[in-house]
Design a protein around this motif. Structure first.
Motif, short mmCIF file in Angstrom:
data_model
loop_
_atom_site.label_atom_id
_atom_site.label_comp_id
_atom_site.label_asym_id
_atom_site.label_seq_id
_atom_site.Cartn_x
_atom_site.Cartn_y
_atom_site.Cartn_z
N THR A 75 0.83 -1.20 0.00
CA THR A 75 0.00 0.00 0.00
C THR A 75 0.87 1.25 0.00
N GLN A 76 0.33 2.33 -0.55
CA GLN A 76 1.01 3.62 -0.48
C GLN A 76 0.72 4.31 0.85
N ALA A 77 -0.05 3.63 1.73
CA ALA A 77 -0.44 4.27 2.98
C ALA A 77 -0.66 3.21 4.05
N GLY A 121 3.71 2.36 -7.57
CA GLY A 121 2.34 2.61 -7.13
C GLY A 121 1.64 3.62 -8.04
N PHE A 122 2.23 4.81 -8.16
CA PHE A 122 1.73 5.86 -9.05
C PHE A 122 0.32 6.32 -8.69
N GLY A 123 -0.16 5.95 -7.51
CA GLY A 123 -1.49 6.40 -7.09
C GLY A 123 -2.49 5.27 -6.95
N CYS A 124 -2.19 4.09 -7.51
CA CYS A 124 -3.22 3.03 -7.51
C CYS A 124 -3.13 2.11 -6.30
N ILE A 180 -9.03 7.22 -9.78
CA ILE A 180 -8.33 7.73 -8.60
C ILE A 180 -7.12 8.53 -9.09
N PRO A 181 -6.34 9.11 -8.18
CA PRO A 181 -5.18 9.85 -8.67
C PRO A 181 -4.22 8.94 -9.42
N MET A 182 -3.72 9.43 -10.53
CA MET A 182 -2.62 8.77 -11.22
C MET A 182 -1.55 9.82 -11.46
N ARG A 183 -0.35 9.45 -11.27
CA ARG A 183 0.82 10.35 -11.28
C ARG A 183 0.58 11.65 -12.07
N ALA A 184 0.79 12.77 -11.41
CA ALA A 184 0.43 14.09 -11.91
C ALA A 184 -1.06 14.19 -12.17
N PRO A 185 -1.87 13.79 -11.17
CA PRO A 185 -3.33 13.81 -11.36
C PRO A 185 -3.79 15.23 -11.69
N GLY A 186 -4.64 15.35 -12.68
CA GLY A 186 -5.17 16.66 -13.06
C GLY A 186 -4.18 17.48 -13.86
N SER A 221 2.32 7.84 0.77
CA SER A 221 3.19 8.12 -0.37
C SER A 221 2.34 8.55 -1.54
N GLY A 222 2.06 9.83 -1.60
CA GLY A 222 1.24 10.36 -2.68
C GLY A 222 1.35 11.86 -2.67
N GLY A 223 0.97 12.47 -3.78
CA GLY A 223 1.01 13.92 -3.87
C GLY A 223 2.42 14.48 -3.75
N SER A 224 3.42 13.66 -4.04
CA SER A 224 4.83 14.12 -4.00
C SER A 224 5.15 14.84 -2.69
N GLY A 281 7.99 14.14 -7.75
CA GLY A 281 7.52 12.94 -8.44
C GLY A 281 6.48 13.23 -9.51
N MET A 282 5.61 14.19 -9.24
CA MET A 282 4.54 14.51 -10.18
C MET A 282 4.99 15.53 -11.22
N LEU A 283 5.88 16.41 -10.77
CA LEU A 283 6.23 17.58 -11.59
C LEU A 283 6.69 17.19 -13.00
#
Ligand code: MOS
Length: 724
Positions: free
Chosen positions: A193-195, A224-227, A332-338, A489-492, A688-690
């Motif tokens: 898990t990322q959390a 993981g990349f968010g998943c 769900i969020p995926m790397r650089a969501p939005g 581990s998310g949102g950089s 990570g997202m940038l």
């Protein structure tokens, strides 16, 4: 090599197979689990007949809705407690058996009957049912400053276009897995898990148990990349139920095909952009309206239009985000969501504007630089975007950009394109513990997990440097809820959250060690001033003379049990609304397009990024490169396709879901622009997202520059470029 460019702390463990990933955890009497998925897209489960399955040799148990029903109701448990089908492939039961083959055979033998209901398999089938959610990611879904309608009506130039991005799936190398076991009321859950703390909270809530009774461990993750978040929890909980009923450890691991449906996706978007410009090339209006897919059972929105509020100076900006519910898997969020789909639209539209205004694309962006956060009306903590343009353009050789359509190399038409990228600097509360053992080796601990991005290394490095202990004498422990609580581990945000906590712990240790040394008559440092002492090479050393003492000697006399300290950091709330932390970058791309075959190759990428203090340039480079590769995949390869008739995913494997291979990837020139951020704790912004955003638009812009075709959807495929 830069001394901070420490190679990965866990690299040898990984390449020698000593790093144990959750799916590899051994357990006595382990049962293997397989999920039974629904073939329909929408409906009710009427009956589950396990009679045949129970006759399968090796069958141990089956759990389904009746077994999950006692779990506490929540959005997490709804999918396993209530016999309602929202999307094809949704699990309806889990079978456990003595071997994986036996579990598969038994799962095939389960007979389920359904009452099928009409399903929506595509966004455009129910456009009239689009609705506006309250939030788009972390910000309100709708925003308005000034009056964009009037400004567009008065503009010297208006670019009004629609941009679309496909569904993407994350596909970390390592699929989701759990190995769980119960010991009375206590449960141990090894899962990638990322959390770990979020997973523990979800388990404690669902199983109505105290937090302390559940231990979640994720020592290593293969991406993981968010998943690797909440969408996995219901399926993990089915395995936990089976383990509790059978009294045996259970392992469940998703298949590659299941990663297309059970672990999330990047939401599909349709984005309507309108940009208005004055005669001087300054933006007078931005409208960015997003329509996106969410599932029939839950709501999700990315911060897709956020970039249009943040990136450029513009007095009149209107954004919106609307959702359509379909019987498809949950986004769900995926790397650089939005930011990844959002910059594709905004930065493509800016390129179209530059062409029509007769301005250089870099010049147009620099003219519209936002010297403060106009959305929130406050300063940036730092913003070196202009320097990113300058450095990136220089390294890429942008001033030698050929006229559109004129550069040719054999069968390839060469095109150059660029785009801006950004990503907010997030932080979360974090605790860390640093322990100096009697032999002067270091143990650094935090419960956060390393997704594969380098958390082990950076954390060990920060502590080692502060206490003057070589990395070879550092042990780092992560990924366990028994350790001090750290961020997901998310949102950089992990490095930015960890850094102040580790600094606090090491500062405390240094203070205690220095005070001990100067007060100890047996130490050669006796009588020195604590502030004159340095920590290096396992010694405490006086800056004012040649005198030094090994840490181990001091500890042997004074603290033979070793010495430890904890540090903590707050989330971002403390600084209130005083400033906005954001990382920025500029991406320059050269593509070759073969107009006869419609093929596009990325030949060269230069990314210039300003993201605060870089703790480890080697790992930071790797984060940028990984992000850019993901962005190239989004631009040219990745597309999850739903069959409109059945609602099922077509081609749910790597034969059909294309991802970039080595042959698709050029060399990357990464420039990390030096940035001293005076306001963010530790001066650290996430990276990570940038690097994952911006490159998509840069590629589309380069394709246009090469062959004059403006492709306004992703991925850009052969069929978009072949013929007229
Ligand atoms: Mo991320 S997309 O918050 O792992």
């Amino acid at each position: 090599m830069n001394p901070q460019s420490t190679p990965r702390w866990e690299a040898a463990l990984k390449v020698t197979g000593q790093a144990v990933f959750p799916a590899e955890v051994q357990a006595e009497g382990l049962l293997h689990a397989v999920l039974v998925g629904a073939p329909i897209a929408s409906g009710q489960v009427l009956s589950i007949d396990a009679a045949q399955a129970r006759l399968t040799p090796g069958f141990a148990d089956l759990v389904s809705y009746p077994e999950a029903e006692p779990l506490r109701a929540s959005s997490v448990t709804a999918l396993i407690r209530e016999p309602v089908i929202y999307f094809p492939g949704q699990p309806v039961a889990l079978v456990v058996a003595e071997s994986l083959i036996a579990a598969r055979a038994a799962a095939h033998a389960v007979r389920v009957t359904y009452e099928q209901q009409p399903a929506v398999s595509a966004l455009d089938q129910v456009l009239d049912q689009a609705y506006a959610p309250a939030m788009a990611g972390r910000i309100p879904a709708a925003s308005r400053r000034g009056d964009s309608e009037t400004a567009l009506a008065d503009a010297y130039l208006v670019v009004r276009e629609r941009y679309e991005t496909a569904v993407n799936n994350h596909h970390p190398m390592e699929p989701h897995a759990v190995v769980c076991s119960w010991d009375g009321a206590l449960v141990t859950v090894h899962t990638n898990t990322q959390a770990v703390f979020g997973t523990r909270a979800a388990i404690a809530h669902a199983f109505r148990m105290p937090l302390e009774d559940a231990r979640v461990i994720a020592r290593f993750l293969g991406g993981g990349f968010g998943c690797k978040g909440q969408l996995w929890w219901p399926w993990m909980m089915l395995a936990m139920l089976a383990s509790r009923r059978t009294g045996r450890p259970v392992r469940l691991e998703l298949t590659r095909a299941q990663l297309f449906t059970l672990a999330g996706r990047r939401q599909e978007t349709v984005q309507d952009m309108a940009l208005g410009f004055g005669v001087d090339g300054r933006l007078t209006a931005i409208e960015h309206h997003v329509l996106a897919q969410t599932s029939a059972n839950a709501e999700y929105s990315d911060t897709t239009a956020g970039v249009s509020r943040w990136l450029y100076a513009c007095p009149n900006v209107t954004t919106s985000h609307r959702l359509v519910r379909t019987n498809e898997p949950q986004p769900i969020p995926m790397r650089a969501p939005g930011v990844a789909p959002g910059t594709f639209a905004l930065e493509s539209a800016l390129d179209e504007a530059a062409m029509r205004l007769g301005l250089d694309p870099v010049d147009l962006r620099a003219r519209n630089y936002a010297d403060h956060d106009q959305d929130a009306g406050r300063p940036w903590s730092s913003n070196n975007l202009l320097e990113c343009y300058r450095v990136g353009a220089e390294r890429f050789g942008w001033s030698r950009r050929p006229a559109p359509g004129t550069a040719i190399d054999g069968c390839w038409r060469i095109g150059w394109g660029m785009a801006t990228t950004c990503y907010p600097a997030h932080r979360q509360p974090c605790r860390a513990r640093v322990r100096l053992e009697a032999d002067a080796s270091l143990l650094v601990q935090c419960g956060t997990q390393d997704m594969g991005s380098g958390t082990y290394t950076v954390m060990g490095q920060m502590a080692a440097e502060a206490l003057g202990v070589p990395m070879s004498r550092v042990t780092v422990e992560l990924g366990d809820t028994l350790l001090p609580e750290g961020p997901f581990s998310g949102g950089s945000q992990v490095t930015a959250s960890l850094s102040p906590a580790v600094a606090m712990a090491t500062t405390a240790l240094r203070g205690r060690l220095a005070a001990m040394a100067v007060a100890d008559p047996e130490s050669p440092l006796a009588g020195y001033k604590p502030e004159d002492l340095d920590f290096e090479n396992g010694m405490i050393r006086a800056r004012t003379s040649n005198v030094a003492e090994p840490l181990a000697d001091l500890l042997a006399r004074r603290e033979p049990e070793g010495l430890e300290a904890e540090g903590s950091s707050d989330g971002p709330d403390r600084e209130g609304q005083a400033f906005t932390g954001m990382g920025f970058g500029a991406v320059f791309v050269e593509v070759g397009v073969d107009p006869d075959l419609g093929e596009t190759r990325v030949r060269r990428v230069c990314g210039a990024f300003a993201a605060g203090r870089i703790l480890n340039p080697l790992l930071a480079n790797s984060q940028y490169v990984g992000g850019l590769i993901g962005g190239i995949g989004m631009a040219l390869h990745e597309r999850t396709v739903t069959d409109r008739a059945s609602g099922r995913i077509l081609g749910d494997g790597f034969a059909d879901y294309l991802i970039p291979t080595h042959a698709d990837i050029p060399r990357f020139d990464i420039a990390m622009v030096e940035e001293h951020d005076p306001l963010l704790p530790g001066g650290v912004k996430g990276i990570g997202m940038l690097g994952t955003a911006g490159v998509q638009a840069a590629i589309a812009n380069a394709v246009f520059h090469a062959v004059g075709k403006r492709v306004r959807h992703l991925p850009i495929r052969i069929e978009d470029l072949i013929g007229d």
